[in-house]
Design an enzyme around this catalytic site. Sequence first.
Site, short mmCIF file in Angstrom:
data_model
loop_
_atom_site.label_atom_id
_atom_site.label_comp_id
_atom_site.label_asym_id
_atom_site.label_seq_id
_atom_site.Cartn_x
_atom_site.Cartn_y
_atom_site.Cartn_z
N ARG A 142 -1.61 -5.91 -8.72
CA ARG A 142 -0.57 -6.87 -8.33
C ARG A 142 -0.34 -7.91 -9.42
O ARG A 142 0.77 -8.31 -9.69
CB ARG A 142 -0.98 -7.57 -7.04
CG ARG A 142 -0.77 -6.70 -5.85
CD ARG A 142 -1.41 -7.27 -4.63
NE ARG A 142 -2.83 -7.03 -4.67
CZ ARG A 142 -3.62 -7.06 -3.61
NH1 ARG A 142 -3.11 -7.38 -2.44
NH2 ARG A 142 -4.90 -6.81 -3.71
N LYS A 170 -18.34 -6.73 7.32
CA LYS A 170 -17.08 -7.47 7.49
C LYS A 170 -16.30 -6.86 8.66
O LYS A 170 -15.89 -5.69 8.58
CB LYS A 170 -16.26 -7.31 6.20
CG LYS A 170 -15.31 -8.46 5.93
CD LYS A 170 -14.82 -8.39 4.50
CE LYS A 170 -13.31 -8.56 4.43
NZ LYS A 170 -12.78 -8.21 3.12
N HIS A 180 0.84 -1.20 0.00
CA HIS A 180 0.00 0.00 0.00
C HIS A 180 0.88 1.25 0.00
O HIS A 180 0.63 2.21 -0.75
CB HIS A 180 -0.87 0.06 1.26
CG HIS A 180 -1.87 -1.04 1.42
ND1 HIS A 180 -2.03 -1.76 2.58
CD2 HIS A 180 -2.80 -1.55 0.56
CE1 HIS A 180 -3.00 -2.64 2.44
NE2 HIS A 180 -3.48 -2.54 1.22
N SER A 232 -2.83 -7.76 2.86
CA SER A 232 -2.99 -7.68 4.32
C SER A 232 -3.33 -9.06 4.88
O SER A 232 -2.82 -9.46 5.93
CB SER A 232 -4.09 -6.70 4.68
OG SER A 232 -3.78 -5.41 4.21
P1 ADP Z 1 -5.56 -6.17 0.55
O1 ADP Z 1 -6.33 -6.67 1.74
O2 ADP Z 1 -5.57 -7.12 -0.60
O3 ADP Z 1 -4.20 -5.66 0.89
P2 ADP Z 1 -6.84 -3.54 0.34
O4 ADP Z 1 -8.29 -3.35 0.10
O5 ADP Z 1 -6.37 -3.14 1.71
O6 ADP Z 1 -6.46 -5.01 -0.04
O7 ADP Z 1 -5.98 -2.76 -0.73
C1 ADP Z 1 -6.34 -1.52 -1.19
C2 ADP Z 1 -5.73 -1.25 -2.53
O8 ADP Z 1 -4.33 -1.17 -2.37
C3 ADP Z 1 -5.96 -2.38 -3.54
O9 ADP Z 1 -7.12 -2.17 -4.28
C4 ADP Z 1 -4.77 -2.22 -4.42
O10 ADP Z 1 -5.03 -1.19 -5.35
C5 ADP Z 1 -3.70 -1.72 -3.49
N1 ADP Z 1 -2.78 -2.78 -3.03
C6 ADP Z 1 -2.96 -3.67 -2.05
N2 ADP Z 1 -1.88 -4.45 -1.89
C7 ADP Z 1 -0.99 -4.04 -2.82
C8 ADP Z 1 0.33 -4.46 -3.20
N3 ADP Z 1 0.93 -5.48 -2.59
N4 ADP Z 1 0.92 -3.80 -4.21
C9 ADP Z 1 0.28 -2.79 -4.84
N5 ADP Z 1 -0.95 -2.37 -4.55
C10 ADP Z 1 -1.58 -2.97 -3.55
#
Ligand code: ADP
Length: 159
Positions: free
Chosen positions: A90, A41, A17, A127
Amino acid sequence: MRRAVCPGSFDPVTNGHLDIVGRASRLFDEVIIGVLINQSKTGLFTIEERIEMLGEATASYENVRVASFHGLLVDFCRDQGAAVVIKGLRAVSDFDYELQMAQMNIGLSGVETLFMPTNPLYSFLSSSLVKDVVKWGGDASAYVPDFVGERLGTRLKQT
Ligand code: ADP
């Protein structure tokens, strides 16, 4: 002022992120991290905790701030005065759903979505995966800021 929104759950924030937010902050005057409140959730961390961790992790970026929202992302963008949503991609598997949402959002309100390719260091990172690694005693120090790793360790011991 050119503003962009980076939306997500951020339960908790990861280096994946932060990579996207940091890169977006160099392209836009202001970046707003939008933490989605999803009533159906329950996460590991409360919305307030996620906001606090994001605030700490992005403290060095002067043009990044954190807010929460529920309902439609396009309404949040309008309220924030942002014309652009930034999403990290990703893998190809992210693309199908992201494309649908981007097309719906431009249809609903004209908000543009820009996709940023993930840093290859974090292309497998989510996450949920970090939570699993820490839960079973693995070392997640390359994937989340140190203080997030500590909070994860403490929280997961309690669950
Ligand atoms: P996650 O639980 O999969 O980390 P989130 O809803 O918290 O998902 O992620 C928010 C946004 O951050 C995603 O839609 C994506 O655009 C971006 N994101 C999440 N993880 C990554 C990563 N490892 N690399 C790049 N962008 C990411």
